[in-house]
Scaffold this active site. Structure first.
Site, PDB file in Angstrom:
ATOM      1  N   ASP A 279       2.548  -7.680 -12.915  1.00  0.00           N
ATOM      2  CA  ASP A 279       2.992  -7.876 -11.195  1.00  0.00           C
ATOM      3  C   ASP A 279       1.714  -8.267 -10.591  1.00  0.00           C
ATOM      4  O   ASP A 279       0.592  -8.200 -11.121  1.00  0.00           O
ATOM      5  CB  ASP A 279       3.109  -6.083 -10.657  1.00  0.00           C
ATOM      6  CG  ASP A 279       3.621  -6.460  -9.418  1.00  0.00           C
ATOM      7  OD1 ASP A 279       4.488  -7.292  -8.773  1.00  0.00           O
ATOM      8  OD2 ASP A 279       3.132  -5.531  -8.384  1.00  0.00           O
ATOM      9  N   SER A 280       1.782  -8.633  -9.583  1.00  0.00           N
ATOM     10  CA  SER A 280       0.695  -9.315  -8.692  1.00  0.00           C
ATOM     11  C   SER A 280      -0.378  -8.069  -8.331  1.00  0.00           C
ATOM     12  O   SER A 280      -1.212  -8.326  -7.933  1.00  0.00           O
ATOM     13  CB  SER A 280       1.276  -9.715  -7.268  1.00  0.00           C
ATOM     14  OG  SER A 280       2.107  -8.715  -6.577  1.00  0.00           O
TER      15      SER A 280
ATOM     16  N   CYS B  23       7.458  -8.329 -11.287  1.00  0.00           N
ATOM     17  CA  CYS B  23       7.085  -8.969  -9.858  1.00  0.00           C
ATOM     18  C   CYS B  23       8.306  -9.774  -9.486  1.00  0.00           C
ATOM     19  O   CYS B  23       8.527 -10.961 -10.070  1.00  0.00           O
ATOM     20  CB  CYS B  23       5.788  -9.623  -9.851  1.00  0.00           C
ATOM     21  SG  CYS B  23       5.308 -10.615  -8.395  1.00  0.00           S
ATOM     22  N   ASN B  24       9.204  -9.630  -8.496  1.00  0.00           N
ATOM     23  CA  ASN B  24      10.009 -10.459  -7.966  1.00  0.00           C
ATOM     24  C   ASN B  24       9.498 -11.573  -7.738  1.00  0.00           C
ATOM     25  O   ASN B  24      10.261 -12.598  -7.919  1.00  0.00           O
ATOM     26  CB  ASN B  24      10.786  -9.720  -6.814  1.00  0.00           C
ATOM     27  CG  ASN B  24      11.842  -8.757  -7.266  1.00  0.00           C
ATOM     28  OD1 ASN B  24      13.047  -8.829  -7.533  1.00  0.00           O
ATOM     29  ND2 ASN B  24      11.089  -7.342  -7.459  1.00  0.00           N
TER      30      ASN B  24
ATOM     31  N   CYS C 277      11.968  -6.466  -4.401  1.00  0.00           N
ATOM     32  CA  CYS C 277      10.311  -6.356  -4.716  1.00  0.00           C
ATOM     33  C   CYS C 277      10.177  -5.225  -5.181  1.00  0.00           C
ATOM     34  O   CYS C 277      10.547  -4.017  -4.771  1.00  0.00           O
ATOM     35  CB  CYS C 277       9.672  -6.525  -3.085  1.00  0.00           C
ATOM     36  SG  CYS C 277       7.951  -6.409  -3.396  1.00  0.00           S
TER      37      CYS C 277
ATOM     38  N   TYR D 168       1.282 -12.105  -3.899  1.00  0.00           N
ATOM     39  CA  TYR D 168       1.647 -13.273  -4.433  1.00  0.00           C
ATOM     40  C   TYR D 168       2.748 -13.881  -3.489  1.00  0.00           C
ATOM     41  O   TYR D 168       2.994 -14.905  -3.489  1.00  0.00           O
ATOM     42  CB  TYR D 168       2.327 -13.070  -5.799  1.00  0.00           C
ATOM     43  CG  TYR D 168       1.226 -13.239  -7.025  1.00  0.00           C
ATOM     44  CD1 TYR D 168       0.029 -13.008  -7.103  1.00  0.00           C
ATOM     45  CD2 TYR D 168       2.030 -13.070  -8.260  1.00  0.00           C
ATOM     46  CE1 TYR D 168      -0.624 -12.713  -7.978  1.00  0.00           C
ATOM     47  CE2 TYR D 168       1.079 -13.003  -9.464  1.00  0.00           C
ATOM     48  CZ  TYR D 168      -0.157 -12.911  -9.273  1.00  0.00           C
ATOM     49  OH  TYR D 168      -1.012 -12.544 -10.294  1.00  0.00           O
TER      50      TYR D 168
ATOM     51  N   GLU E  97       1.448  -0.318   0.128  1.00  0.00           N
ATOM     52  CA  GLU E  97       0.228  -0.027  -0.421  1.00  0.00           C
ATOM     53  C   GLU E  97      -0.507   0.968   0.219  1.00  0.00           C
ATOM     54  O   GLU E  97      -1.543   1.863  -0.211  1.00  0.00           O
ATOM     55  CB  GLU E  97      -0.685  -1.189  -0.589  1.00  0.00           C
ATOM     56  CG  GLU E  97       0.252  -2.178  -1.596  1.00  0.00           C
ATOM     57  CD  GLU E  97      -0.538  -3.166  -2.358  1.00  0.00           C
ATOM     58  OE1 GLU E  97      -1.581  -3.418  -2.044  1.00  0.00           O
ATOM     59  OE2 GLU E  97      -0.033  -3.970  -3.470  1.00  0.00           O
TER      60      GLU E  97
ATOM     61  N   HIS F  40       7.453  -3.415  -5.141  1.00  0.00           N
ATOM     62  CA  HIS F  40       6.807  -2.369  -4.123  1.00  0.00           C
ATOM     63  C   HIS F  40       7.866  -1.405  -3.411  1.00  0.00           C
ATOM     64  O   HIS F  40       7.765  -0.450  -2.758  1.00  0.00           O
ATOM     65  CB  HIS F  40       6.052  -3.033  -2.944  1.00  0.00           C
ATOM     66  CG  HIS F  40       4.687  -3.434  -3.278  1.00  0.00           C
ATOM     67  ND1 HIS F  40       4.537  -4.497  -4.374  1.00  0.00           N
ATOM     68  CD2 HIS F  40       3.355  -2.989  -3.087  1.00  0.00           C
ATOM     69  CE1 HIS F  40       3.371  -4.484  -4.425  1.00  0.00           C
ATOM     70  NE2 HIS F  40       2.605  -3.647  -3.679  1.00  0.00           N
TER      71      HIS F  40
HETATM   72  N1  DGL Z   1       5.531  -6.573  -6.250  1.00  0.00           N
HETATM   73  C1  DGL Z   1       5.649  -7.971  -5.543  1.00  0.00           C
HETATM   74  C2  DGL Z   1       6.958  -8.486  -5.776  1.00  0.00           C
HETATM   75  O1  DGL Z   1       8.196  -7.744  -6.618  1.00  0.00           O
HETATM   76  C3  DGL Z   1       5.293  -8.204  -4.292  1.00  0.00           C
HETATM   77  C4  DGL Z   1       4.064  -8.090  -3.986  1.00  0.00           C
HETATM   78  C5  DGL Z   1       3.384  -9.543  -3.578  1.00  0.00           C
HETATM   79  O2  DGL Z   1       3.592 -10.095  -2.436  1.00  0.00           O
HETATM   80  O3  DGL Z   1       2.462  -9.814  -4.627  1.00  0.00           O
HETATM   81  O4  DGL Z   1       7.395  -9.367  -5.333  1.00  0.00           O
END
Ligand code: DGL
Length: 276
Positions: free
Chosen positions: A20-21, A83-84, A194, A52, A162, A196
């Site tokens: 993931d990012s 990571c979406n 996402c 990201y 976060e 998160h």
């Molecule tokens: N966890 C990332 C996602 O699923 C989002 C965080 C990011 O913007 O990097 O898209």
């Protein structure tokens, strides 16, 4: 009752690579640990370059390629893009760069989970990059043209998650900023696009008064992972206990405190990752 395993079954005990990012993908790790407790996992969080979600497509693809190369170097048997944002634009490029490494992304799994509900009015929420990619809407409409899909970028959700602000007055103000209209006319399904966002699941359920079915792409991904590994003969021995190794591209001093509310316990193995 545990089933006897036939002698001729071949297991693959190499780890599954998950990236993931940053720390959002830890919600996928948590769900994977529940669904596949026998699998070893190598997790990479690109904390040095998170988020990201506000980056260009070119950068996201470049980062995803470096993340996958790092995990390939750890000898993983398959890749889960947790990571979406990366899943929305980088799956095809990754499959081109690493043709020998089977890969699946959270978006494919999230689409399957939404279709299984049979619902027709869907709201997808995600980062700007995920929503701009239109990957969820395209994927859902490719399977069923009649679905009514609304996609909403919610960029403030990631920093709030976060910081551990996942419920209460401040979180509700952020929900209002993006979802006030949906609250007065709720969709059938809210897809958390996402990794998160599962941290907001309880508060979002309350915000919508329990009227919306919430699909969490992290959970959906873990549910699909079993079939994905089985179809490729990549399952680990079910008699073994899996472990997780965590790698992060940046380890800030106050990292541990903020990090572990994504998991239920402290990590057994943590190392700083250097990407090529
Ligand atoms: N966890 C990332 C996602 O699923 C989002 C965080 C990011 O913007 O990097 O898209």
């Amino acid at each position: 009752m545990s089933q006897k395993i036939p002698d001729d079954v071949v297991f693959d005990n190499r780890p599954v690579g998950v990236f993931d990012s940053g720390i959002g993908g830890l919600t996928v790790v948590r769900a994977l640990r529940e669904a596949l407790p026998n699998e070893d996992i190598c997790y990479l969080g690109d904390t040095a370059r998170v988020p990201y979600g506000n980056k260009s497509v070119d950068s996201i693809i470049r980062f995803a390629k470096q993340d996958a190369a790092f995990l390939a170097g750890k000898g993983v048997k398959a890749l889960i893009v947790a990571c979406n944002t990366a899943s929305s634009v980088a799956m095809e490029p990754l499959r081109g760069y690493f043709p020998e490494l089977p890969s699946m992304g959270v978006i494919e799994a999230g689409i399957e989970a939404v279709l299984r509900t049979g619902a027709s009015r869907i709201t997808v929420i995600g980062t700007r990059a995920t929503i701009n990619s239109d990957a969820y809407r395209r994927g859902l409409h490719a399977r069923s043209r009649s679905l009514l899909i609304e996609s909403i970028p919610c960029p403030l959700f990631v920093p709030f998650a976060e910081e551990g602000v996942c419920e209460g007055r401040l979180a509700e103000e952020v929900f209002d900023l993006y979802l006030a209209r949906q609250r007065s006319a709720p969709p059938d399904v809210l897809l958390l696009g996402c990794t998160h966002y599962p941290l907001f699941r309880g508060a979002l359920d309350e915000y919508f008064g329990g009227k919306v079915r919430i699909i969490d792409s992290a959970q959906a991904c873990a549910e699909s992972a079993r079939a994905f590994l089985a179809a490729r003969g990549l399952c680990a021995n079910p008699a073994k206990k899996g472990d997780v190794r965590y790698y992060f591209t940046d380890l800030p001093t106050d990292f541990n405190g903020g990090l572990w509310h994504f998991l239920s316990g402290a990590p057994s193995y943590l190392e700083k990752a250097v990407l090529e």
